[in-house]
Scaffold this motif. Structure first.
Motif, PDB file in Angstrom:
ATOM      1  N   MET A 193       0.847  -1.197   0.000  1.00 39.62           N
ATOM      2  CA  MET A 193       0.000   0.000   0.000  1.00 39.62           C
ATOM      3  C   MET A 193       0.886   1.252   0.000  1.00 39.62           C
ATOM      4  SD  MET A 193      -2.900   1.215   2.756  1.00 39.62           S
ATOM      5  CE  MET A 193      -3.976  -0.132   2.291  1.00 39.62           C
ATOM      6  N   THR A 194       0.529   2.207  -0.809  1.00 41.70           N
ATOM      7  CA  THR A 194       1.283   3.459  -0.890  1.00 41.70           C
ATOM      8  C   THR A 194       0.886   4.380   0.253  1.00 41.70           C
ATOM      9  OG1 THR A 194       1.423   3.315  -3.292  1.00 41.70           O
ATOM     10  CG2 THR A 194       1.801   5.465  -2.308  1.00 41.70           C
ATOM     11  N   GLU A 195       1.872   4.919   0.945  1.00 37.82           N
ATOM     12  CA  GLU A 195       1.622   5.859   2.037  1.00 37.82           C
ATOM     13  C   GLU A 195       1.795   7.280   1.529  1.00 37.82           C
ATOM     14  OE1 GLU A 195       3.294   7.085   6.471  1.00 37.82           O
ATOM     15  OE2 GLU A 195       3.947   5.218   5.507  1.00 37.82           O
ATOM     16  N   LEU A 196       0.770   8.115   1.759  1.00 33.72           N
ATOM     17  CA  LEU A 196       0.800   9.508   1.329  1.00 33.72           C
ATOM     18  C   LEU A 196       1.024  10.410   2.543  1.00 33.72           C
ATOM     19  CD1 LEU A 196      -2.206   9.609  -1.181  1.00 33.72           C
ATOM     20  CD2 LEU A 196       0.222   9.478  -1.725  1.00 33.72           C
ATOM     21  N   THR A 197       2.009  11.290   2.441  1.00 33.60           N
ATOM     22  CA  THR A 197       2.290  12.259   3.486  1.00 33.60           C
ATOM     23  C   THR A 197       2.137  13.650   2.912  1.00 33.60           C
ATOM     24  OG1 THR A 197       3.903  10.734   4.473  1.00 33.60           O
ATOM     25  CG2 THR A 197       3.973  13.050   5.174  1.00 33.60           C
ATOM     26  N   GLN A 198       1.214  14.425   3.479  1.00 28.97           N
ATOM     27  CA  GLN A 198       0.988  15.763   2.934  1.00 28.97           C
ATOM     28  C   GLN A 198       2.189  16.653   3.179  1.00 28.97           C
ATOM     29  OE1 GLN A 198      -2.718  17.620   4.025  1.00 28.97           O
ATOM     30  NE2 GLN A 198      -2.635  18.982   2.273  1.00 28.97           N
ATOM     31  N   VAL A 199       2.521  17.447   2.169  1.00 30.25           N
ATOM     32  CA  VAL A 199       3.655  18.358   2.226  1.00 30.25           C
ATOM     33  C   VAL A 199       3.119  19.767   2.421  1.00 30.25           C
ATOM     34  CG1 VAL A 199       5.667  19.255   0.998  1.00 30.25           C
ATOM     35  CG2 VAL A 199       4.985  16.860   0.707  1.00 30.25           C
ATOM     36  N   HIS A 200       3.550  20.425   3.472  1.00 28.72           N
ATOM     37  CA  HIS A 200       3.037  21.771   3.778  1.00 28.72           C
ATOM     38  C   HIS A 200       4.102  22.804   3.430  1.00 28.72           C
ATOM     39  CE1 HIS A 200      -0.532  20.211   5.792  1.00 28.72           C
ATOM     40  NE2 HIS A 200       0.251  19.316   6.373  1.00 28.72           N
TER      41      HIS A 200
ATOM     42  N   ALA B 242      -4.676  26.876  -3.636  1.00 27.88           N
ATOM     43  CA  ALA B 242      -5.429  26.096  -4.617  1.00 27.88           C
ATOM     44  C   ALA B 242      -4.814  24.728  -4.880  1.00 27.88           C
ATOM     45  CB  ALA B 242      -5.537  26.868  -5.935  1.00 27.88           C
ATOM     46  N   ALA B 243      -3.693  24.428  -4.241  1.00 26.27           N
ATOM     47  CA  ALA B 243      -2.995  23.172  -4.517  1.00 26.27           C
ATOM     48  C   ALA B 243      -2.657  22.433  -3.231  1.00 26.27           C
ATOM     49  CB  ALA B 243      -1.719  23.436  -5.308  1.00 26.27           C
ATOM     50  N   GLU B 244      -2.705  21.105  -3.325  1.00 28.73           N
ATOM     51  CA  GLU B 244      -2.262  20.236  -2.243  1.00 28.73           C
ATOM     52  C   GLU B 244      -1.241  19.272  -2.811  1.00 28.73           C
ATOM     53  OE1 GLU B 244      -5.421  18.674   0.385  1.00 28.73           O
ATOM     54  OE2 GLU B 244      -6.795  19.860  -0.847  1.00 28.73           O
ATOM     55  N   VAL B 245      -0.191  18.983  -2.022  1.00 29.99           N
ATOM     56  CA  VAL B 245       0.892  18.121  -2.485  1.00 29.99           C
ATOM     57  C   VAL B 245       1.152  17.044  -1.435  1.00 29.99           C
ATOM     58  CG1 VAL B 245       3.318  18.015  -3.201  1.00 29.99           C
ATOM     59  CG2 VAL B 245       1.942  20.024  -3.764  1.00 29.99           C
ATOM     60  N   TRP B 246       1.384  15.816  -1.917  1.00 31.46           N
ATOM     61  CA  TRP B 246       1.717  14.702  -1.038  1.00 31.46           C
ATOM     62  C   TRP B 246       2.999  14.020  -1.512  1.00 31.46           C
ATOM     63  CZ3 TRP B 246      -3.206  15.678  -2.753  1.00 31.46           C
ATOM     64  CH2 TRP B 246      -4.185  15.918  -1.771  1.00 31.46           C
ATOM     65  N   ASN B 247       3.711  13.447  -0.558  1.00 31.97           N
ATOM     66  CA  ASN B 247       4.860  12.594  -0.833  1.00 31.97           C
ATOM     67  C   ASN B 247       4.383  11.153  -0.789  1.00 31.97           C
ATOM     68  OD1 ASN B 247       7.142  10.984  -0.728  1.00 31.97           O
ATOM     69  ND2 ASN B 247       8.111  12.069   0.967  1.00 31.97           N
ATOM     70  N   ALA B 248       4.501  10.447  -1.911  1.00 30.50           N
ATOM     71  CA  ALA B 248       4.076   9.056  -1.996  1.00 30.50           C
ATOM     72  C   ALA B 248       5.298   8.148  -1.887  1.00 30.50           C
ATOM     73  CB  ALA B 248       3.337   8.798  -3.309  1.00 30.50           C
ATOM     74  N   ASP B 249       5.568   7.685  -0.657  1.00 28.00           N
ATOM     75  CA  ASP B 249       6.646   6.720  -0.409  1.00 28.00           C
ATOM     76  C   ASP B 249       8.012   7.184  -0.919  1.00 28.00           C
ATOM     77  OD1 ASP B 249       4.908   4.979   0.837  1.00 28.00           O
ATOM     78  OD2 ASP B 249       4.565   3.768  -0.961  1.00 28.00           O
ATOM     79  N   ASP B 250       8.256   8.493  -0.908  1.00 27.06           N
ATOM     80  CA  ASP B 250       9.525   9.033  -1.416  1.00 27.06           C
ATOM     81  C   ASP B 250       9.783   8.640  -2.865  1.00 27.06           C
ATOM     82  OD1 ASP B 250      10.109  10.329   0.933  1.00 27.06           O
ATOM     83  OD2 ASP B 250      11.384   8.729   1.716  1.00 27.06           O
ATOM     84  N   ARG B 251       8.713   8.299  -3.590  1.00 24.60           N
ATOM     85  CA  ARG B 251       8.836   7.933  -5.009  1.00 24.60           C
ATOM     86  C   ARG B 251       8.207   8.982  -5.912  1.00 24.60           C
ATOM     87  NH1 ARG B 251       6.057   2.714  -6.247  1.00 24.60           N
ATOM     88  NH2 ARG B 251       7.163   2.960  -8.229  1.00 24.60           N
ATOM     89  N   TYR B 252       7.066   9.509  -5.489  1.00 23.81           N
ATOM     90  CA  TYR B 252       6.350  10.462  -6.330  1.00 23.81           C
ATOM     91  C   TYR B 252       5.891  11.670  -5.516  1.00 23.81           C
ATOM     92  CZ  TYR B 252       5.951   6.422  -9.441  1.00 23.81           C
ATOM     93  OH  TYR B 252       6.228   5.336 -10.222  1.00 23.81           O
ATOM     94  N   ALA B 253       5.861  12.820  -6.186  1.00 21.27           N
ATOM     95  CA  ALA B 253       5.178  13.995  -5.674  1.00 21.27           C
ATOM     96  C   ALA B 253       3.798  14.013  -6.320  1.00 21.27           C
ATOM     97  CB  ALA B 253       5.945  15.263  -6.025  1.00 21.27           C
ATOM     98  N   VAL B 254       2.770  13.935  -5.507  1.00 24.52           N
ATOM     99  CA  VAL B 254       1.394  13.894  -5.997  1.00 24.52           C
ATOM    100  C   VAL B 254       0.777  15.271  -5.783  1.00 24.52           C
ATOM    101  CG1 VAL B 254      -0.852  12.773  -5.800  1.00 24.52           C
ATOM    102  CG2 VAL B 254       1.240  11.465  -5.344  1.00 24.52           C
TER     103      VAL B 254
END
Length: 294
Positions: free
Chosen positions: A1-8, A14-26
């Motif tokens: 399962m991919t873990e998403l950590t919100q990046v503040h 208008a935008a929200e960004v998450w770190n997906a397992d240090d692999r992707y910026a969502v």
């Protein structure tokens, strides 16, 4: 399962960004235009290593639509924000070379047609500025922080009015290139291998003054803070003959954006006190608003 950590990070509500397992910026964004994702795809394909390429969707698109916003992925860059670490002399030169490489790319016709000529945020600023002026000069403040905000606004009314006037005057024509439109150090990542310029939501096709205003002072710690830093940037960037009229226009437009958006957030939140302090910095003797009108 991919873990998403919100990046503040950043001021884009208008935008929200998450770190997906240090692999992707969502990124889930309702701001800017689709041109930003298209631009990063083009620049990365052209070999500009400091621009992360978007990850294609399963249908080979660059983004998908979810609840009226764009959902896009890019490789996660393991690096510190330059706004927090600063840049060394060598890194300032590297950043200058990176921005010069961006400006030197000739976009294909479909991207030229897609990129707006003016930052979309700028179109909203005159109306927002007038709305804020009415509230802060004619209505009783709701609390102590709004009272301080109103005092700050009223003591700088002439400066704000002049920014509004000058940013309404179209700049003199010039060669248009791909511009990031917000290339301050908050959008620069310092990775072990190189620097990366991220957050292309407001990309435009405009004269270089649109980007280079950030390197000429008035941005506090988000731009060069010494002459040596500025010299290093332009050593990497190369010769730049800037048009004074265009530079004044873009600096005034950006200063008005900073004044209106930080004042609005100081009213509505979050982080109201921090936003008021940032606004006061923009309007300070060494801030962008005063420098734009010098």
């Amino acid at each position: 399962m991919t873990e998403l950590t919100q990046v503040h990070h950043g001021a884009d509500a208008a935008a929200e960004v998450w770190n997906a397992d240090d692999r992707y910026a969502v990124k889930w964004s309702g701001g800017g235009t689709t041109a930003g994702v298209e631009t990063t795809a083009f620049l990365a394909a052209a070999g500009v290593r400091g621009v992360p390429a978007p990850v294609q969707t399963i249908s080979s698109g660059l983004w998908s639509e979810h609840q009226g916003k764009r959902l896009s992925l890019a490789p996660w860059i393991a690096g510190a924000r330059a706004a927090e670490t600063g840049l060394s002399t060598e890194q300032w030169a590297s950043y200058g070379a990176l921005l010069a490489e961006v400006h030197s790319q000739e976009p294909p016709q479909h991207l030229q047609d897609l990129l707006p000529p003016i930052n979309p945020v700028s179109h909203r600023m005159p109306a927002l500025t007038r709305e804020l002026n009415h509230r802060l000069t004619t209505q009783a403040p709701a609390d102590d922080l709004e009272a301080e905000l109103a005092e700050t606004w009223q003591s700088h009314r002439e400066t704000i009015a002049t920014l509004l006037e000058r940013s309404a005057i179209a700049p003199t024509p010039g060669k248009r290139v791909i511009c990031h439109a917000d290339p301050h150090l908050g959008n620069v990542l310092v990775a072990p291998d190189q620097l990366y310029l991220i957050d292309w939501d407001d990309a435009v096709l405009a004269p270089v003054e649109q980007d280079l205003l950030f390197m000429l002072g008035g941005m506090g710690a988000l731009g060069p803070t010494t002459q040596a830093d500025q010299d290093a940037f332009f050593t990497g960037y190369g010769p730049a003959k800037l048009d004074p009229d265009r530079l004044t226009y873009y600096r005034c437009a950006r200063a008005l954006e900073d004044v209106a958006l930080w004042a609005h957030q100081a009213l509505t939140g979050p982080d109201r006190k921090d936003c008021l302090e940032i606004l006061q910095g923009v309007l300070s003797p060494d801030g962008l608003a005063v420098r734009a009108l010098a």
